[in-house]
Design a protein around this motif. Structure first.
Motif, PDB file in Angstrom:
ATOM      1  N   ILE A 176       0.909  -1.019   0.412  1.00  0.00           N
ATOM      2  CA  ILE A 176       0.161   0.214   0.247  1.00  0.00           C
ATOM      3  C   ILE A 176       1.095   1.137   0.312  1.00  0.00           C
ATOM      4  O   ILE A 176       0.297   2.678  -0.573  1.00  0.00           O
ATOM      5  CB  ILE A 176      -1.053  -0.316   1.592  1.00  0.00           C
ATOM      6  CG1 ILE A 176      -1.622  -1.228   1.133  1.00  0.00           C
ATOM      7  CG2 ILE A 176      -2.171   1.171   1.429  1.00  0.00           C
ATOM      8  CD1 ILE A 176      -2.524  -1.367   2.315  1.00  0.00           C
ATOM      9  N   SER A 177       1.889   1.456   1.265  1.00  0.00           N
ATOM     10  CA  SER A 177       2.951   2.092   1.223  1.00  0.00           C
ATOM     11  C   SER A 177       3.185   2.274  -0.507  1.00  0.00           C
ATOM     12  O   SER A 177       4.354   3.706  -0.968  1.00  0.00           O
ATOM     13  CB  SER A 177       4.065   2.290   1.991  1.00  0.00           C
ATOM     14  OG  SER A 177       4.542   3.302   2.141  1.00  0.00           O
ATOM     15  N   ASN A 178       4.288   0.962  -0.518  1.00  0.00           N
ATOM     16  CA  ASN A 178       4.835   1.819  -2.042  1.00  0.00           C
ATOM     17  C   ASN A 178       3.935   1.914  -3.448  1.00  0.00           C
ATOM     18  O   ASN A 178       4.691   2.659  -4.292  1.00  0.00           O
ATOM     19  CB  ASN A 178       5.380   0.299  -2.782  1.00  0.00           C
ATOM     20  CG  ASN A 178       6.811   0.080  -1.709  1.00  0.00           C
ATOM     21  OD1 ASN A 178       7.442   1.321  -0.808  1.00  0.00           O
ATOM     22  ND2 ASN A 178       6.973  -1.531  -2.346  1.00  0.00           N
ATOM     23  N   TYR A 179       3.037   1.731  -3.469  1.00  0.00           N
ATOM     24  CA  TYR A 179       1.129   2.107  -4.177  1.00  0.00           C
ATOM     25  C   TYR A 179       1.331   3.462  -4.419  1.00  0.00           C
ATOM     26  O   TYR A 179       1.096   3.956  -5.381  1.00  0.00           O
ATOM     27  CB  TYR A 179       0.058   1.685  -4.174  1.00  0.00           C
ATOM     28  CG  TYR A 179      -0.409   2.082  -5.266  1.00  0.00           C
ATOM     29  CD1 TYR A 179       0.006   1.331  -6.717  1.00  0.00           C
ATOM     30  CD2 TYR A 179      -1.369   2.698  -4.766  1.00  0.00           C
ATOM     31  CE1 TYR A 179      -1.372   1.959  -7.459  1.00  0.00           C
ATOM     32  CE2 TYR A 179      -2.492   2.968  -5.611  1.00  0.00           C
ATOM     33  CZ  TYR A 179      -2.618   2.904  -7.257  1.00  0.00           C
ATOM     34  OH  TYR A 179      -3.379   3.535  -7.890  1.00  0.00           O
ATOM     35  N   PHE A 180       1.414   4.276  -3.043  1.00  0.00           N
ATOM     36  CA  PHE A 180       1.064   5.571  -2.368  1.00  0.00           C
ATOM     37  C   PHE A 180       2.509   6.110  -3.229  1.00  0.00           C
ATOM     38  O   PHE A 180       1.546   7.287  -3.537  1.00  0.00           O
ATOM     39  CB  PHE A 180       0.741   5.808  -1.384  1.00  0.00           C
ATOM     40  CG  PHE A 180       0.758   7.177  -0.625  1.00  0.00           C
ATOM     41  CD1 PHE A 180      -0.534   7.483  -0.622  1.00  0.00           C
ATOM     42  CD2 PHE A 180       1.493   7.808   0.227  1.00  0.00           C
ATOM     43  CE1 PHE A 180      -0.955   9.061  -0.689  1.00  0.00           C
ATOM     44  CE2 PHE A 180       1.336   8.789   0.146  1.00  0.00           C
ATOM     45  CZ  PHE A 180      -0.067   9.055  -0.235  1.00  0.00           C
ATOM     46  N   TYR A 181       3.687   5.978  -2.718  1.00  0.00           N
ATOM     47  CA  TYR A 181       3.996   7.066  -3.143  1.00  0.00           C
ATOM     48  C   TYR A 181       4.967   6.957  -5.190  1.00  0.00           C
ATOM     49  O   TYR A 181       5.896   7.572  -5.780  1.00  0.00           O
ATOM     50  CB  TYR A 181       6.399   6.814  -2.740  1.00  0.00           C
ATOM     51  CG  TYR A 181       5.849   6.419  -1.212  1.00  0.00           C
ATOM     52  CD1 TYR A 181       5.128   7.936  -0.322  1.00  0.00           C
ATOM     53  CD2 TYR A 181       5.588   5.849  -0.197  1.00  0.00           C
ATOM     54  CE1 TYR A 181       5.808   8.395   0.751  1.00  0.00           C
ATOM     55  CE2 TYR A 181       5.863   6.135   1.018  1.00  0.00           C
ATOM     56  CZ  TYR A 181       5.523   6.930   1.696  1.00  0.00           C
ATOM     57  OH  TYR A 181       5.560   7.848   2.681  1.00  0.00           O
ATOM     58  N   SER A 182       4.119   5.519  -5.589  1.00  0.00           N
ATOM     59  CA  SER A 182       4.158   5.825  -6.399  1.00  0.00           C
ATOM     60  C   SER A 182       2.983   5.889  -8.032  1.00  0.00           C
ATOM     61  O   SER A 182       3.106   5.986  -8.968  1.00  0.00           O
ATOM     62  CB  SER A 182       5.269   3.971  -7.180  1.00  0.00           C
ATOM     63  OG  SER A 182       4.267   3.275  -6.717  1.00  0.00           O
ATOM     64  N   LYS A 183       1.918   6.000  -7.509  1.00  0.00           N
ATOM     65  CA  LYS A 183       0.805   5.984  -7.967  1.00  0.00           C
ATOM     66  C   LYS A 183       0.338   6.807  -9.077  1.00  0.00           C
ATOM     67  O   LYS A 183      -0.456   6.685 -10.322  1.00  0.00           O
ATOM     68  CB  LYS A 183       0.100   6.433  -6.786  1.00  0.00           C
ATOM     69  CG  LYS A 183      -0.438   7.380  -6.516  1.00  0.00           C
ATOM     70  CD  LYS A 183      -1.827   7.037  -5.501  1.00  0.00           C
ATOM     71  CE  LYS A 183      -1.620   8.942  -5.134  1.00  0.00           C
ATOM     72  NZ  LYS A 183      -2.782   8.920  -3.953  1.00  0.00           N
ATOM     73  N   ASP A 184       1.532   8.063  -8.990  1.00  0.00           N
ATOM     74  CA  ASP A 184       0.949   9.049 -10.458  1.00  0.00           C
ATOM     75  C   ASP A 184       2.226   8.838 -11.424  1.00  0.00           C
ATOM     76  O   ASP A 184       2.006   9.419 -12.460  1.00  0.00           O
ATOM     77  CB  ASP A 184       1.681   9.970  -9.812  1.00  0.00           C
ATOM     78  CG  ASP A 184       3.014  10.076  -8.922  1.00  0.00           C
ATOM     79  OD1 ASP A 184       3.571   9.105  -8.301  1.00  0.00           O
ATOM     80  OD2 ASP A 184       3.910  10.514  -9.241  1.00  0.00           O
ATOM     81  N   LEU A 185       3.118   7.570 -11.662  1.00  0.00           N
ATOM     82  CA  LEU A 185       3.397   6.962 -12.409  1.00  0.00           C
ATOM     83  C   LEU A 185       2.412   5.543 -12.818  1.00  0.00           C
ATOM     84  O   LEU A 185       3.166   5.086 -14.172  1.00  0.00           O
ATOM     85  CB  LEU A 185       5.362   6.853 -12.027  1.00  0.00           C
ATOM     86  CG  LEU A 185       6.161   7.861 -11.186  1.00  0.00           C
ATOM     87  CD1 LEU A 185       7.522   7.453 -10.761  1.00  0.00           C
ATOM     88  CD2 LEU A 185       6.042   8.824 -12.550  1.00  0.00           C
ATOM     89  N   ILE A 186       1.920   4.595 -12.190  1.00  0.00           N
ATOM     90  CA  ILE A 186       1.482   3.923 -12.774  1.00  0.00           C
ATOM     91  C   ILE A 186      -0.036   3.013 -12.546  1.00  0.00           C
ATOM     92  O   ILE A 186      -0.188   2.457 -12.150  1.00  0.00           O
ATOM     93  CB  ILE A 186       2.395   2.676 -12.176  1.00  0.00           C
ATOM     94  CG1 ILE A 186       2.882   2.781 -10.845  1.00  0.00           C
ATOM     95  CG2 ILE A 186       4.320   2.539 -12.385  1.00  0.00           C
ATOM     96  CD1 ILE A 186       1.218   1.925  -9.856  1.00  0.00           C
ATOM     97  N   ARG A 187      -0.760   4.375 -12.141  1.00  0.00           N
ATOM     98  CA  ARG A 187      -1.671   4.603 -11.514  1.00  0.00           C
ATOM     99  C   ARG A 187      -2.669   3.839 -13.444  1.00  0.00           C
ATOM    100  O   ARG A 187      -3.412   2.749 -12.235  1.00  0.00           O
ATOM    101  CB  ARG A 187      -2.902   5.716 -11.286  1.00  0.00           C
ATOM    102  CG  ARG A 187      -4.349   5.249 -11.251  1.00  0.00           C
ATOM    103  CD  ARG A 187      -4.708   6.825 -11.304  1.00  0.00           C
ATOM    104  NE  ARG A 187      -3.823   7.694  -9.963  1.00  0.00           N
ATOM    105  CZ  ARG A 187      -3.906   7.967  -9.371  1.00  0.00           C
ATOM    106  NH1 ARG A 187      -5.600   7.113  -8.498  1.00  0.00           N
ATOM    107  NH2 ARG A 187      -3.908   9.054  -8.591  1.00  0.00           N
ATOM    108  N   ASP A 188      -2.339   3.564 -13.840  1.00  0.00           N
ATOM    109  CA  ASP A 188      -2.593   3.167 -15.286  1.00  0.00           C
ATOM    110  C   ASP A 188      -2.834   2.062 -15.563  1.00  0.00           C
ATOM    111  O   ASP A 188      -3.430   0.848 -16.387  1.00  0.00           O
ATOM    112  CB  ASP A 188      -2.898   4.034 -16.626  1.00  0.00           C
ATOM    113  CG  ASP A 188      -1.628   4.038 -16.940  1.00  0.00           C
ATOM    114  OD1 ASP A 188      -0.286   4.282 -15.570  1.00  0.00           O
ATOM    115  OD2 ASP A 188      -0.621   4.384 -18.069  1.00  0.00           O
TER     116      ASP A 188
END
Length: 262
Positions: A176-188
């Motif tokens: 969850i934490s890693n996704y939070f910090y990287s969601k702007d790059l890989i949300r799609d």
């Protein structure tokens, strides 16, 4: 995983007994071996992803990351189903009847695979190439602290099973934490119809694995025979499901695995 290992060894030894430490050590070794096998595709893909991101070939980078994520899901979910269904046999074959108590811990810890490997992919394939190493440190620190706190709370009540539960929750927090910090790059990539369809197909195939293992367990009694038959028939059933649903990642996945292990 090293932090988790040291924390649970220390706390299990302090709170419980050396026998309990031994039971969970077996589970941890099995978990680590399977995790390394499952992450083989991840390890060989990281350099290419880092190269593509470094050259700012974002479209190619996201395309490769999407294929990698889908392949990981196709591997992780059936492996989880199979290991849960064969946990008793695996413990008996590797450690013997004395360690049969470890079965429940192994079944619980198996749920950590989906969180652990996807978190690993986000840290090594997204955050580090994007020069966001400090966020990887934040995630690891949060996960480690949470794991220690949960161990202190759960081990006195659930013994080695408490350590397994703690690890699952800690790995989930890291994802969850890693996704939070990287969601702007890989949300799609992570929130996509393609990945959803892969999850759905893999879950259906995993149900097929569970049914296959249950049927074989009722028909066969020798541990080794049951294990071997369950593995081969489960793989066959799972591939049939993927092919039946026309999953586009079946052939690339098989090529990757054959190229890696043969």
């Amino acid at each position: 995983m090293l932090i988790y290992f040291n924390s649970y060894i220390t706390l299990l030894g302090l709170i419980t007994s050396n026998d309990i430490v031994g039971f969970y050590s077996i589970v941890s070794r099995i978990y680590t071996i399977v995790k390394m096998l499952l992450s083989a595709i991840l390890l060989v893909t990281v350099p290419r992803l880092a190269m593509l991101y470094g050259k700012r070939k974002i479209s190619e980078y996201k395309n490769l990351l999407s294929r990698l994520t889908n392949m990981l899901v196709l591997l992780i979910l059936p492996s989880m189903a199979g290991l849960i269904m064969l946990s008793k046999q695996v413990i008996l074959i590797i450690a013997g009847n004395h360690f049969i108590r470890s079965t429940t811990s192994l079944e619980i810890l198996t749920f950590a695979y989906i969180f652990s490997i996807l978190a690993w992919s986000l840290s090594d394939c997204v955050l580090i190439p994007a020069k966001r190493e400090k966020y990887v440190l934040y995630s690891m620190t949060l996960s480690a602290v949470l794991n220690i706190v949960l161990n202190i709370i759960l081990i006195p009540y659930f013994s080695e099973n408490g350590a397994a539960i703690s690890t699952v929750i800690a790995e989930m927090s890291m994802l969850i934490s890693n996704y939070f910090y990287s969601k702007d790059l890989i949300r799609d990539v992570f929130i996509s119809k393609d990945l959803f369809n892969t999850f759905r197909t893999s879950l259906i195939g995993s149900i097929g694995i569970i049914i296959s293992c249950l049927l074989i367990e009722n028909l066969c009694s020798p541990v080794i025979v049951t294990t071997i038959l369950s593995i081969f028939i489960s793989v066959f059933v799972y591939l049939l499901v993927l092919i039946g649903f026309r999953n586009p990642y079946v052939q690339p996945l098989l090529r990757q695995l054959l190229g890696r292990f043969i």
